[in-house]
Scaffold this active site. Structure first.
Site, short mmCIF file in Angstrom:
data_model
loop_
_atom_site.label_atom_id
_atom_site.label_comp_id
_atom_site.label_asym_id
_atom_site.label_seq_id
_atom_site.Cartn_x
_atom_site.Cartn_y
_atom_site.Cartn_z
N HIS A 3 0.85 -1.20 0.00
CA HIS A 3 0.00 0.00 0.00
C HIS A 3 0.88 1.25 0.00
CE1 HIS A 3 -4.13 1.73 1.13
NE2 HIS A 3 -3.33 2.78 1.01
N HIS A 44 1.19 5.01 -2.33
CA HIS A 44 0.64 5.87 -3.37
C HIS A 44 1.76 6.61 -4.11
CE1 HIS A 44 -3.71 5.68 -2.32
NE2 HIS A 44 -3.24 5.38 -1.12
N ASP A 96 1.62 9.30 -5.99
CA ASP A 96 1.58 10.76 -5.84
C ASP A 96 1.79 11.19 -4.39
OD1 ASP A 96 -0.84 9.75 -4.97
OD2 ASP A 96 -2.08 11.31 -5.91
N GLY A 126 -10.17 7.60 -1.93
CA GLY A 126 -10.90 8.84 -1.73
C GLY A 126 -11.73 8.75 -0.46
N HIS A 171 -9.93 0.58 -0.55
CA HIS A 171 -9.73 1.40 0.64
C HIS A 171 -11.00 1.29 1.49
CE1 HIS A 171 -6.27 3.32 -1.27
NE2 HIS A 171 -6.05 3.99 -0.15
N GLU A 191 -10.88 2.76 7.23
CA GLU A 191 -9.91 3.74 7.74
C GLU A 191 -10.69 4.93 8.30
OE1 GLU A 191 -6.27 6.64 6.24
OE2 GLU A 191 -7.79 5.95 4.83
#
Length: 360
Positions: free
Chosen positions: A17, A19, A21, A178, A205, A208
């Site tokens: 996991h 990202h 960006d 998102g 996702h 969380e």
């Protein structure tokens, strides 16, 4: 005695996991921003790096999201995407990561007029270049790409099709990301059903920012193979005064079926999901032998690396080489690589290295 970041860096690790960006080098952000005239909070690499982590720590969602507006802004050309992917591979390899699944949302990189296909191809080429460079320098790494759809948007079917189209060229799976609240994964049920029909793998996702309903929907409605974060599964676990844990039906299902949890300790601390690393549910979930994996989420925003995440857990819970080997094998088992390829990395790279470390 806890293990240091430097010690852990020498051990082979697997990351599920991360990202793209959220992991740029501050110096790269500065150089790419200068090329396009994008204004940054600072043009000093050290200061900018500090700004990213402080903004992520601020408790302000607006300020946290602003950090990504800067990284995404400088990732709108083939050249910039290639560079960021190449540097990501080199940085992970330097941290001792031998296998990583790095995710990004192609739909966020179209402002310069690039097609979704050209965006994916630029990133794949960048990873290929970085992995080859790192391997030639004696730090072998392999990277699989996860293509992410934004859960508040409506392009998940397009992204799912890309996953199928590029699955023999480095794309290993699909993801949605998102805000969880108000944007349940069931909004993208057509994409998940399409991926299932196409025999494709995906993570979601969930668990969380939002609790058990998010996890339940991701698994039982959408068929997720892994949970991105999934930390709130602990809400379905009760520990009595006698110290005995009782699992609710969803937690029992997750543990019984070995659903991998992509836990990201520092990131959870920043978003307020936990108050300290010592209080992180990773300790309880590990004790109860859920399929726990340790991850970075956003290395730039969290000022972290996989070695640092593991060092924090070693310090907080007393984990040594045996526990870190367990996390690493869990991650490798849970990757979206083909079975024989997973097994080769476990048997030929991970197990021999940890055997030497454990023997001392």
């Amino acid at each position: 005695m806890s293990l240091s970041i430097e010690e852990i860096r020498q051990a082979p690790k697997a990351l599920l996991h991360d990202h793209l960006d959220g992991g740029l080098r501050p110096a790269t952000v500065i150089e790419l921003a200068a090329e396009i005239g994008h204004e940054l909070p600072s043009t000093d690499a050290v200061e900018l790096g500090r700004w990213f982590t402080e903004s992520a720590d601020s408790g302000s969602l607006e300020r946290y999201l602003e950090t990504f507006s800067h990284t995404v802004a400088v990732m709108q050309t083939r050249e910039s995407l290639h560079r960021v992917a190449r540097e990501c591979a080199l940085d992970l390899a330097a941290d001792g990561v031998v296998y990583a699944e790095v995710r990004f949302a192609p739909e966020l990189h179209t402002e310069g007029g690039l097609s979704l296909e050209s965006i994916v191809e630029a990133v794949l080429a960048g990873f290929d270049a970085g992995c080859a460079e790192a391997t030639n320098d004696g730090s072998p790494i392999r990277i699989g790409v996860l293509l992410t759809a934004m859960r508040h948007a409506a392009r998940s079917m397009e992204i799912a099709q890309l996953v199928v189209d590029y699955r023999e060229r480095g794309v290993v799976g699909f993801d949605i990301a998102g805000a969880e609240a108000g944007f349940p994964p069931t909004r993208h049920l057509d994409a998940f059903e399409f991926l299932q029909r196409e025999n494709s793998r995906f993570t979601i996702h969930a668990g969380e920012g939002f609790g058990l309903p998010s996890i339940w929907q991701a698994l039982q409605w959408c068929g997720a193979h892994r949970l991105g974060h999934g930390v709130r599964i602990v809400d379905d676990v009760s520990v009595g005064e006698d110290g005995i844990a009782v699992l609710g039906p969803l937690a029992a299902y997750v543990r019984d079926t070995r659903v991998p949890l992509e836990l990201c300790p520092t990131s959870n601390l920043q978003t307020g999901a936990v108050t300290s690393i010592k209080d992180h549910p990773v300790g309880l979930l590990t004790d109860l032998r859920f399929r726990v994996t340790v991850n970075t989420d956003n290395r730039l925003m969290s000022g972290t690396s996989l070695s640092r995440e593991m060092a924090l857990l070693s310090d907080a819970f007393g984990y040594g080489w045996e526990e870190l080997r367990w996390f690493t094998i869990n991650a490798m088992k849970s990757s979206f690589l083909h079975f024989d390829e997973r097994l080769a990395i476990i048997d030929e790279v991970i197990k021999p290295a940890y055997a030497k470390l454990i023997e001392g």
